[in-house]
Scaffold this active site. Structure first.
Site, PDB file in Angstrom:
ATOM      1  CE  LYS A 112      -3.969  -2.291   0.567  1.00 12.37           C
ATOM      2  NZ  LYS A 112      -3.470  -3.667   0.827  1.00 12.37           N
TER       3      LYS A 112
HETATM    4  C1  LIG Z   1      -4.029  -4.744   0.241  1.00 15.36           C
HETATM    5  C2  LIG Z   1      -3.452  -6.198   0.320  1.00 15.36           C
HETATM    6  C3  LIG Z   1      -3.899  -6.906  -0.791  1.00 15.36           C
HETATM    7  C4  LIG Z   1      -4.819  -6.811  -1.703  1.00 15.36           C
HETATM    8  O1  LIG Z   1      -4.545  -5.912  -2.512  1.00 15.36           O
HETATM    9  P1  LIG Z   1      -5.941  -5.384  -3.438  1.00 15.36           P
HETATM   10  O2  LIG Z   1      -5.397  -4.531  -4.390  1.00 15.36           O
HETATM   11  O3  LIG Z   1      -6.829  -4.961  -2.482  1.00 15.36           O
HETATM   12  O4  LIG Z   1      -6.420  -6.666  -4.335  1.00 15.36           O
HETATM   13  C5  LIG Z   1      -2.865  -8.148  -0.799  1.00 15.36           C
HETATM   14  N1  LIG Z   1      -1.591  -8.060  -0.019  1.00 15.36           N
HETATM   15  C6  LIG Z   1      -1.440  -7.104   1.166  1.00 15.36           C
HETATM   16  C7  LIG Z   1      -0.368  -7.092   1.868  1.00 15.36           C
HETATM   17  C8  LIG Z   1      -2.249  -6.034   1.128  1.00 15.36           C
HETATM   18  O5  LIG Z   1      -1.847  -5.189   1.980  1.00 15.36           O
END
Ligand SMILES: *Cc1c(COP(=O)(O)O)cnc(C)c1O
Length: 495
Positions: A112
């Protein structure tokens, strides 16, 4: 030429990128989609000579056409700096024949950070460009990682406040500690007694609350969203797929124009949608492999064409993927429905009333490059252990879901296309699950003992993000029912 954005739910007026970034969600509840996906105007050879920051500019300039070059380069250089612990920003690591694209080298050691380190700067710039006088209130629901990454991105950014709701019993201890120790006068963290979907639904209701919007406007506030529905999150995520391909080319691991597969551990469908955009921009990507955990709504969707959220919500060891409504899928639905907002709105209305919808055969045909599968908790743990034992490389639970699905895909199809796998979190963020997967004996250890043990085992330094919370004190202890989210927000804003 200016690129405009439209809502997935109405034929309303098209907006510019900066307006879409400011609003997050369109007034009709839809998501903003560019009228067309631009093509890269540099060759892969040219891109392979560029840094991450330069690549970011080449991608973002095509989407954010109302930003000046100086504005964009400024946002990029503020975002991708020493907050990241490697100059590569998103390094590729080969293990057992797969290229792990490590997206966890930012401030909160999860992917993120890739988007949330730049979103605050895109937003402030957008506000300035649109003469917005109100203070911007970021309202976010998180399944764990978004919350901390958004808090870290927005903390003490002038002209913004940030409120984060997380499921009180639905995130890892380290994720929770990271959030509740967040500093910054403008930050507010709230646990809710419910799951992530409750938090997300509550946040969506607040965004759609016209009465609240009026009260806020009078008091000099307006909401915006840092959730992955914001186009200012999605576009920065396209960058690393372009970068990964260019790096593989640079290192001679692939031939010019050779296609690669991409595997993405998926929750809200943002990360894999970014890969789809990268493919549509011209990156030679063959398959988009969508990996789910036991909350396998997306697997069922790609198998049957029916999206059905009516099912048990499972708490897994990959909590950031514990999601039954993958918000960003709406963009793919809209696009494959021929950019038809009415058709999309009908599907979304069915989703909110009866909890499911079925797409047409024509739409399914347009999704043929997607492959979905899922990994059980056992398969996820087995994958972590097997990879560690074979190579010494330790991956987190989310990445392991993708690795397990990647293995299933290869076995099923015999496809030997080279593969980039989005590695979305540092194993240090989910230490207990990771260590338990390697050996059950570790369950007896305390959280930070485990951190040190993992550091020894993986031969990786404990990340700064973890060191920081060892001793940090809890600054946020508000917990509320999902019904009380509105009053909690009003109280924080003093309105
Ligand atoms: C948010 C997240 C995901 C999923 O990603 P999306 O874009 O919501 O599909 C997968 N792994 C981690 C560690 C995340 O923080």
């Amino acid at each position: 030429m200016d690129l405009f954005y439209r809502s997935t739910r109405s034929k309303g007026e098209a907006v510019r990128a900066s307006q879409a970034i400011l609003k997050g969600l369109a007034d009709d509840g839809g998501l903003y989609v560019p009228e067309s996906v631009p093509s890269l105007d540099k060759s892969m050879e040219e891109l392979s000579q560029m840094t991450y920051q330069e690549t970011a500019y080449e991608v973002m300039k095509l989407f954010f056409t109302d930003f000046t070059e100086a504005e964009l380069r400024d946002c990029i250089s503020r975002a991708y700096d020493s907050k990241f612990d490697t100059e590569a920003i998103a390094p590729l690591v080969e293990a057992d024949g797969t290229y792990y694209l490590e997206l966890f080298h930012g401030a909160t050691i999860a992917f993120k950070d890739m988007a949330l380190s730049i979103l605050p700067h895109l937003m402030i710039t957008s506000a300035r460009k649109n003469n917005v006088k109100n203070e911007i209130v970021i309202l976010t629901a998180t399944s764990g990682d978004t919350g901390k990454a958004a808090l870290a991105g927005f903390a003490d950014v002038k002209g913004t406040r940030i409120i984060v709701f997380y499921p009180k019993n639905g995130v890892s201890p380290i994720q929770e500690k990271q959030m509740v120790t967040q500093k910054g006068e403008n930050t507010f963290v709230v646990g809710i007694t419910g799951n992530f979907d409750d938090a997300q639904t509550g946040v969506k209701q607040l965004f759609g609350d016209k009465e609240l919007a009026d009260i806020m406007d009078k008091a000099g506030y307006q909401f915006s969203s840092a959730n992955s529905i914001n186009i200012g999150r999605l576009v920065p995520q396209v960058v690393y797929y372009v970068y990964a391909y260019a790096q593989l080319l640079k290192e001679g691991r692939i031939e010019k124009d050779e296609k690669i597969n991409v595997v993405v551990p998926t929750g809200n469908f943002g990360n894999i949608l970014a890969a789809y955009f990268a493919k549509n921009m011209g990156v030679p990507i063959a398959k988009l492999i969508c990996a789910s955990n036991e909350n396998k709504v997306l697997y069922d969707f790609f198998e049957t064409g029916v999206y059905d959220r009516n099912r048990e919500f499972v708490l897994t060891s990959s909590p950031s993927m514990d999601i039954l409504i993958s918000s960003n899928l709406e963009r793919l639905i809209y696009l494959t429905a021929g950019a038809d907002a009415d058709k999309n709105a009908a599907f979304m209305s069915a989703l909110s009333t009866v909890g499911k919808y079925e797409i047409t055969a024509d739409m399914r045909a347009q999704m043929k490059d997607f492959y979905g599968n899922y990994a059980s908790e056992q398969e996820t743990a087995d994958t972590i252990r097997a990879l560690y034992e074979k190579t010494g490389y330790v991956i987190d639970t989310h990445t392991a879901v993708a690795a397990a699905v990647c293995g299933k895909y290869k076995k099923e199809t015999g496809d030997t296309t080279k593969t980039v796998l989005a590695s979305t979190a540092s194993p240090f963020k989910f230490t207990r699950s990771v260590m338990n997967a390697i050996d059950k004996k570790y369950d007896a250890m305390g959280d930070f003992e485990l951190v040190d043990e993992l550091s020894r085992l993986a031969n990786v330094k404990v990340p700064r993000a973890i060191e920081e919370i060892r001793t940090a004190s809890v600054l946020h202890d508000t917990v509320c029912d999902k019904e009380d989210m509105k009053s909690v927000v009003m109280k924080f804003l003093g309105i």
